[in-house]
Motif scaffolding. Structure first.
Motif, mmCIF file in Angstrom:
data_model
loop_
_atom_site.group_PDB
_atom_site.id
_atom_site.type_symbol
_atom_site.label_atom_id
_atom_site.label_comp_id
_atom_site.label_asym_id
_atom_site.label_seq_id
_atom_site.Cartn_x
_atom_site.Cartn_y
_atom_site.Cartn_z
ATOM 1 N N ALA A 147 31.034 78.107 8.876
ATOM 2 C CA ALA A 147 30.847 77.035 8.145
ATOM 3 C C ALA A 147 30.509 76.675 6.831
ATOM 4 C CB ALA A 147 29.512 76.438 8.795
ATOM 5 N N ASN A 148 30.657 77.361 5.799
ATOM 6 C CA ASN A 148 30.051 77.217 3.979
ATOM 7 C C ASN A 148 31.653 77.224 3.544
ATOM 8 O OD1 ASN A 148 27.667 76.420 4.522
ATOM 9 N ND2 ASN A 148 26.618 78.385 3.420
ATOM 10 N N GLN A 174 36.246 76.491 3.441
ATOM 11 C CA GLN A 174 37.417 75.773 3.059
ATOM 12 C C GLN A 174 37.266 74.836 4.620
ATOM 13 O OE1 GLN A 174 40.663 75.949 0.642
ATOM 14 N NE2 GLN A 174 41.519 76.941 2.225
ATOM 15 N N GLY A 209 35.379 74.916 6.905
ATOM 16 C CA GLY A 209 34.227 75.455 7.545
ATOM 17 C C GLY A 209 33.319 73.928 7.052
ATOM 18 N N ARG A 210 33.491 73.397 5.751
ATOM 19 C CA ARG A 210 32.742 72.855 5.337
ATOM 20 C C ARG A 210 34.381 70.696 5.725
ATOM 21 N NH1 ARG A 210 33.225 75.938 0.917
ATOM 22 N NH2 ARG A 210 35.521 74.833 -0.071
ATOM 23 N N ARG A 229 32.696 70.520 9.068
ATOM 24 C CA ARG A 229 31.431 69.668 8.766
ATOM 25 C C ARG A 229 32.215 68.138 8.387
ATOM 26 N NH1 ARG A 229 26.281 72.348 7.540
ATOM 27 N NH2 ARG A 229 26.960 74.922 7.001
ATOM 28 N N ALA A 277 26.842 79.839 8.496
ATOM 29 C CA ALA A 277 27.224 80.074 7.903
ATOM 30 C C ALA A 277 26.634 81.574 8.122
ATOM 31 C CB ALA A 277 26.252 80.057 6.505
#
Length: 473
Positions: free
Chosen positions: A195-196, A198, A200-201, A204, A217
Motif C-alpha cells: 500500500a505504500n 504508487q 498503493g497510494r 488509498r 505495507a
C-alpha cells in the motif's frame, strides 16, 4: 403436512438482496424419500453462489414452537430441513439501504434457502422432531463478529405463527437488542498489499473513508513468509489487492535482481494465491504489457499467448499463471504506469523547464496509464462483481511512442515539442554499461473486455493534461 414430491430445481428471489429460496426435487414413495440437499454443479449452474461450504451443522428440536434467533453471522449459509417443518424469518442486518428488510416463509424438506453473510436468521418449529440443517463457508469462531436482533422487534413485526409468549425461547435470545440499537454487520474487508507504492497510494485515495478497506505495507504483510496463511483471519476478507511487485526491469537482468524478481513476483504471489483459494477470497493482481513480446501489429487482447522477452516479463507471466488458478480472481494487465513521485512525465516536465532537449525512444508504442485510473478500475471490478478473469486496463486513445508522449508533455507545459529528438531503442541504450532488459515494441492493449463491464478509461492525453495541472494522478 405432506412433502411435495417431484418439484423442479428452481429459485424464488426475496426483497433481501442475495437471500434466495430454492425448490428442491424430492423423490419418494411408500418407503420414504430422497433428495440431493446440496449439489454444487447443478446449483451453481442454476445461479447459487459457489460459496465453498466447510462445515455442516444440524439443529434438532423435539417440540413444536421451539424458536431461535435472530442471529446474523459473518458467513454464508445454505439452510434446509431434514425432517419436519419450520417457519423462518430473515432480517437484513447488513450496512446499507436494505438494513431492516424482512422476509418470512415456511420450509420443509422440499425447500431450502441461501442466507448471505450478515442476514439475520431465525426459525420456529411447526412440527415435532424437526431437524434443521445448514452448510456454512467458515468454521465457527468466538472471535468472529456477530450481530443480533430481538425476535419481538416491533419494526420487524414478524408474524410468528405461535406467539412468542407461548413458545420456548432462550433467555439469551430474549435479551437481544431492538433494531434501533443493532450494530449493522459491516462488509467483508478488502486488504491492499503493497500500500505504500504508487498504485498503493492511488488505492488509498480511491478507497479513502471506506472503513472496511485495510492497507498494508510490505513490512505488515510479508508475501515471502511461509507463515502467510496465519497472518490474518482470511475468511473475514472479501478481496486482497496485490499492489506489491518487483518492477526494476533492468535490474532484474542481474543475478541478484533475477532472484528478487522471482521471489516477489512469483513465490510471494503463489503464497497469496494459495491463501485466497483456500478461503474464498477474491485476488486482484496487477500485471504488465511485458508478458508479451510486442511483435503483433495490433493491440494485444487478454487471450493472446504470452511471450515475455526478459526476466521481469517472465516473472509477471508466471505470476499471472498462478493467479489464474484462484477461483475468484482479477488479473489487470496495464502499461506505462504513471503515479505520484518520480516518473517519465515528471522527468520530461523538468527537462523542459531546465532547457534540456532530450533524445527519447520513438520505436516503442503504447499508452500511458495513470495509477488513479487503475485504482478506479479495480474498485469497479470488485463493486460490480464482474466475471473473474484477465482484463487489460490502460489509458484509452491512440497509441503513441515515448517520444510522442514527451512532445505532448512539452506542449502541455508551454514548451516547444520540436525540442524532442526521437531515437531507436538500440540507439538510446547503446552506451549502457549495465544490463538492459529487452522491451516490447508494441505495448498497446485492447480495452474491449473491460469496457464491456461498464468501465471507461480516459484518453491518455486528457489524463496527462489533468495530471500536469494537478487534477489527477
Amino acid at each position: 403436512m405432506a412433502i411435495e414430491f417431484g418439484k423442479e430445481l428452481g429459485i424464488t428471489t426475496t426483497p433481501i438482496p442475495g437471500l434466495v429460496v430454492w425448490d428442491l426435487p424430492v423423490h419418494g414413495d411408500s418407503r420414504g424419500w430422497f433428495k440431493e440437499n446440496w449439489q454444487r454443479e447443478k446449483m451453481t449452474r442454476a445461479g447459487l453462489p459457489d460459496f465453498g461450504p466447510v462445515q455442516n451443522n444440524i439443529s434438532f428440536n423435539d417440540a413444536v414452537g421451539t424458536t431461535r434467533g435472530i442471529h446474523a453471522e459473518p458467513w454464508d449459509k445454505w439452510v434446509s430441513v431434514a425432517t419436519g417443518r419450520i417457519f423462518g424469518a430473515w432480517v437484513d442486518l447488513r450496512e446499507g439501504p436494505t438494513f431492516g428488510a424482512v422476509y418470512t416463509t415456511e420450509l420443509d424438506p422440499s425447500r431450502a434457502i441461501f442466507v448471505p453473510r450478515g442476514v439475520g436468521n431465525s426459525y420456529q418449529t411447526l412440527e415435532p422432531d424437526t431437524a434443521y440443517t445448514y452448510l456454512v463457508n467458515d468454521h465457527w469462531s468466538s472471535e468472529a463478529p456477530y450481530t443480533f436482533l430481538n425476535l419481538a422487534d416491533e419494526s420487524a413485526a414478524i408474524a410468528w405463527p405461535i406467539p412468542l409468549d407461548q413458545v420456548e425461547v432462550s433467555a439469551k435470545d430474549r435479551a437481544h437488542p431492538r433494531l434501533a440499537d443493532v450494530t449493522p454487520m459491516t462488509p467483508r474487508k478488502i486488504l491492499v498489499v503493497g500500500a505504500n507504492g504508487q498504485l498503493g497510494r492511488a488505492l488509498r485515495a480511491e478507497f479513502a473513508g471506506a472503513a472496511h478497506v485495510e492497507f498494508a505495507a510490505r513490512d505488515d504483510v510479508d508475501l515471502g513468509s511461509p507463515d502467510l496463511a496465519e497472518a490474518r483471519r482470511w475468511r473475514d476478507y472479501a478481496a486482497v489487492v496485490n499492489a506489491a511487485a518487483y518492477t526494476a526491469v533492468d535490474l532484474a537482468e542481474t543475478a541478484d535482481g533475477r532472484t528478487d524478481a522471482w521471489l516477489t513476483n512469483v513465490t510471494g504471489v503463489s503464497r497469496l494465491a494459495a491463501v485466497a483459494a483456500a478461503h474464498g477470497v477474491t485476488l486482484v493482481h496487477v500485471s504488465s504489457d511485458y508478458v508479451f513480446d510486442g511483435t503483433l501489429s495490433r493491440p494485444y487482447r487478454e487471450d493472446d499467448p504470452v511471450s515475455p522477452l526478459g526476466v521481469y516479463g517472465q516473472t509477471k507471466a508466471a505470476g499471472d499463471a498462478v493467479v489464474s488458478t484462484v477461483p475468484r480472481h482479477y488479473i489487470l494487465r496495464t502499461s506505462w504506469v504513471i503515479g505520484d513521485g518520480r516518473n517519465f512525465v515528471r522527468t520530461m516536465q523538468s527537462l523542459a523547464e531546465r532547457g534540456v532537449d532530450p533524445s527519447v525512444v520513438g520505436d516503442q508504442i503504447g499508452r500511458l496509464t495513470f495509477a488513479d485510473d487503475i485504482a478506479r478500475g479495480i474498485r469497479h471490478l470488485l463493486s460490480t462483481a464482474a466475471p473473474s478473469g484477465t482484463y487489460n486496463l490502460t489509458g484509452a486513445g491512440d497509441p503513441a511512442s515515448w517520444a510522442d508522449v514527451a512532445r505532448t508533455v512539452f506542449e502541455l507545459t508551454g514548451h516547444d515539442p520540436a525540442r524532442i529528438t526521437a531515437v531507436s531503442t538500440d540507439e538510446y541504450f547503446s552506451a549502457a554499461t549495465t544490463p538492459v532488459a529487452p522491451r516490447p515494441r508494441n505495448s498497446a492493449l485492447d480495452l474491449a473486455k473491460i469496457e464491456a463491464t461498464g468501465f471507461r478509461a480516459p484518453d491518455w492525453k486528457d489524463a496527462l493534461r489533468r495530471y500536469l495541472t494537478g487534477e489527477g494522478g
